[in-house]
Scaffold this motif. Structure first.
Motif, PDB file in Angstrom:
ATOM      1  N   ILE A  23       0.713  -1.105  -0.024  1.00  0.00           N
ATOM      2  CA  ILE A  23       0.173   0.211  -0.023  1.00  0.00           C
ATOM      3  C   ILE A  23       0.965   1.194   0.060  1.00  0.00           C
ATOM      4  CG2 ILE A  23      -1.659   1.371   1.428  1.00  0.00           C
ATOM      5  CD1 ILE A  23      -3.243  -1.429   1.962  1.00  0.00           C
ATOM      6  N   LEU A  24       1.729   1.188   0.866  1.00  0.00           N
ATOM      7  CA  LEU A  24       2.584   2.199   0.827  1.00  0.00           C
ATOM      8  C   LEU A  24       3.513   2.499  -0.496  1.00  0.00           C
ATOM      9  CD1 LEU A  24       4.081   2.434   4.308  1.00  0.00           C
ATOM     10  CD2 LEU A  24       2.667   3.969   3.323  1.00  0.00           C
ATOM     11  N   GLY A  25       3.707   1.682  -0.916  1.00  0.00           N
ATOM     12  CA  GLY A  25       4.556   1.461  -2.302  1.00  0.00           C
ATOM     13  C   GLY A  25       3.710   2.192  -3.382  1.00  0.00           C
ATOM     14  N   SER A  26       2.384   1.597  -3.470  1.00  0.00           N
ATOM     15  CA  SER A  26       1.355   2.331  -4.354  1.00  0.00           C
ATOM     16  C   SER A  26       1.092   3.862  -4.085  1.00  0.00           C
ATOM     17  CB  SER A  26       0.212   1.510  -4.423  1.00  0.00           C
ATOM     18  OG  SER A  26       0.415   0.289  -4.763  1.00  0.00           O
ATOM     19  N   LEU A  27       1.255   4.134  -3.092  1.00  0.00           N
ATOM     20  CA  LEU A  27       0.696   5.473  -2.617  1.00  0.00           C
ATOM     21  C   LEU A  27       2.100   6.376  -3.273  1.00  0.00           C
ATOM     22  CD1 LEU A  27      -1.055   7.524  -1.175  1.00  0.00           C
ATOM     23  CD2 LEU A  27       0.247   7.066   0.789  1.00  0.00           C
TER      24      LEU A  27
ATOM     25  N   ASP B  46      -2.203  13.281  -1.680  1.00  0.00           N
ATOM     26  CA  ASP B  46      -2.673  13.849  -0.378  1.00  0.00           C
ATOM     27  C   ASP B  46      -4.064  13.225   0.090  1.00  0.00           C
ATOM     28  OD1 ASP B  46      -0.373  15.219  -0.156  1.00  0.00           O
ATOM     29  OD2 ASP B  46      -1.335  17.170  -1.063  1.00  0.00           O
ATOM     30  N   GLU B  47      -5.202  13.070  -1.105  1.00  0.00           N
ATOM     31  CA  GLU B  47      -6.157  12.660  -0.658  1.00  0.00           C
ATOM     32  C   GLU B  47      -6.190  10.911  -0.250  1.00  0.00           C
ATOM     33  OE1 GLU B  47      -9.386  13.484  -3.787  1.00  0.00           O
ATOM     34  OE2 GLU B  47      -8.113  14.801  -4.542  1.00  0.00           O
TER      35      GLU B  47
ATOM     36  N   VAL C  81      -5.329   5.819   3.885  1.00  0.00           N
ATOM     37  CA  VAL C  81      -4.145   4.821   4.305  1.00  0.00           C
ATOM     38  C   VAL C  81      -3.905   5.255   5.711  1.00  0.00           C
ATOM     39  CG1 VAL C  81      -1.732   4.409   3.945  1.00  0.00           C
ATOM     40  CG2 VAL C  81      -3.074   4.822   2.070  1.00  0.00           C
ATOM     41  N   GLN C  82      -3.671   6.409   6.108  1.00  0.00           N
ATOM     42  CA  GLN C  82      -3.543   6.595   7.505  1.00  0.00           C
ATOM     43  C   GLN C  82      -4.707   6.128   8.417  1.00  0.00           C
ATOM     44  OE1 GLN C  82      -0.977   7.964   8.957  1.00  0.00           O
ATOM     45  NE2 GLN C  82      -2.018   7.600  10.944  1.00  0.00           N
ATOM     46  N   ARG C  83      -6.202   5.951   7.889  1.00  0.00           N
ATOM     47  CA  ARG C  83      -6.881   5.693   8.613  1.00  0.00           C
ATOM     48  C   ARG C  83      -6.963   4.114   8.512  1.00  0.00           C
ATOM     49  NH1 ARG C  83     -10.305   5.829  11.500  1.00  0.00           N
ATOM     50  NH2 ARG C  83     -12.117   4.997  10.603  1.00  0.00           N
ATOM     51  N   ILE C  84      -6.364   3.283   7.662  1.00  0.00           N
ATOM     52  CA  ILE C  84      -6.310   1.896   7.850  1.00  0.00           C
ATOM     53  C   ILE C  84      -4.928   1.576   8.601  1.00  0.00           C
ATOM     54  CG2 ILE C  84      -4.993   0.039   6.408  1.00  0.00           C
ATOM     55  CD1 ILE C  84      -6.356   1.165   3.906  1.00  0.00           C
TER      56      ILE C  84
ATOM     57  N   ALA D   6     -15.395  13.691  -8.594  1.00  0.00           N
ATOM     58  CA  ALA D   6     -15.756  14.773  -7.862  1.00  0.00           C
ATOM     59  C   ALA D   6     -14.829  15.552  -7.308  1.00  0.00           C
ATOM     60  CB  ALA D   6     -16.507  14.010  -6.638  1.00  0.00           C
ATOM     61  N   ALA D   7     -13.403  15.148  -7.369  1.00  0.00           N
ATOM     62  CA  ALA D   7     -12.390  15.805  -6.924  1.00  0.00           C
ATOM     63  C   ALA D   7     -11.490  16.151  -8.008  1.00  0.00           C
ATOM     64  CB  ALA D   7     -11.688  15.154  -5.776  1.00  0.00           C
ATOM     65  N   PRO D   8     -11.204  17.671  -8.273  1.00  0.00           N
ATOM     66  CA  PRO D   8     -10.168  17.771  -9.225  1.00  0.00           C
ATOM     67  C   PRO D   8      -8.814  17.596  -8.734  1.00  0.00           C
ATOM     68  CG  PRO D   8     -11.048  19.799  -8.227  1.00  0.00           C
ATOM     69  CD  PRO D   8     -11.860  18.666  -7.588  1.00  0.00           C
ATOM     70  N   HIS D   9      -7.989  17.151  -9.734  1.00  0.00           N
ATOM     71  CA  HIS D   9      -6.579  16.750  -9.347  1.00  0.00           C
ATOM     72  C   HIS D   9      -5.762  17.793 -10.078  1.00  0.00           C
ATOM     73  CE1 HIS D   9      -8.320  13.478  -7.357  1.00  0.00           C
ATOM     74  NE2 HIS D   9      -9.115  13.137  -8.691  1.00  0.00           N
ATOM     75  N   ALA D  10      -4.478  17.906  -9.621  1.00  0.00           N
ATOM     76  CA  ALA D  10      -3.435  18.639  -9.886  1.00  0.00           C
ATOM     77  C   ALA D  10      -3.200  18.813 -11.472  1.00  0.00           C
ATOM     78  CB  ALA D  10      -2.310  18.487  -9.320  1.00  0.00           C
ATOM     79  N   ARG D  11      -3.160  17.408 -11.939  1.00  0.00           N
ATOM     80  CA  ARG D  11      -2.803  17.265 -13.538  1.00  0.00           C
ATOM     81  C   ARG D  11      -4.144  17.010 -14.223  1.00  0.00           C
ATOM     82  NH1 ARG D  11       2.479  14.374 -12.093  1.00  0.00           N
ATOM     83  NH2 ARG D  11       3.833  16.082 -11.783  1.00  0.00           N
TER      84      ARG D  11
END
Length: 183
Positions: A100-104, A116-117, A122-125, A175-180
């Motif tokens: 999970i951390l690697g994918s993040l 960031d989203e 991941v922190q909740r997990i 629903a959420a705009p992204h940087a790129r």
């Protein structure tokens, strides 16, 4: 003006116009190629981001599913909860969390806002896993109270699953705009 000189001047003007036209056409063609390359690069980044998000989502779903099965056993059949169940859960989570951390990290390289989203989820997990670890630590001393403590965490696991589903469907759904750009 002599006809030969006029012809020579006309030919020079024609040649200069041809050269200038060639330079301008070449410059415009280079600009078009650069625009196509930039668009292709942006498309590649969007595709890579979608793939990385799908991979992270699968891993997050797998760890959440492990939590659900583990807590369900503690709730539904507490007398059948064993130390082996705890060790199996722990082994599965230890296998999935580094992935999970690697994918993040891959997502972070592609899209910081999305990272960031997803970091929040991941922190909740990690938080829910910590609660399960705390609840499981005294199994040898008291299997019954351990099963009860694990069962109490089941509501956190259910909320986590709902959070993941709602957040990720919102992100994927645009629903959420992204940087790129959007996914």
């Amino acid at each position: 003006m002599e006809p030969a000189v006029a012809s020579l001047i006309g030919a020079a003007i024609g040649a200069l116009a041809g050269l200038l036209g060639g330079v301008l056409t070449g410059r415009r063609q280079a600009e078009l190629e650069k625009e196509k390359w930039l668009q292709a690069r942006e498309d590649d980044i969007k595709k890579d981001t979608r793939l990385a998000l799908a991979e992270l989502t699968r891993k997050m779903a797998a760890v959440t599913q492990a939590m659900l099965w583990f807590t369900a056993k503690a709730v539904n059949t507490p007398d059948k909860l064993t130390q082996e169940d705890i060790l199996d859960y722990d082994k599965e989570v230890q296998r999935l969390l580094p992935d999970i951390l690697g994918s993040l990290m891959v997502i972070s390289a592609l899209n910081k806002k999305l990272q960031d989203e997803m970091q929040v989820l991941v922190q909740r997990i990690y938080e829910v896993d910590f609660l399960l670890a705390q609840a499981s630590k005294d199994f040898d001393a008291s299997p019954e109270s351990t099963a009860e403590a694990i069962g109490k965490v089941s509501s956190n696991v259910s909320r986590l699953q709902d959070e993941l589903l709602n957040s990720i469907s919102g992100i994927i759904g645009g629903a959420a705009p992204h940087a790129r750009g959007s996914l």
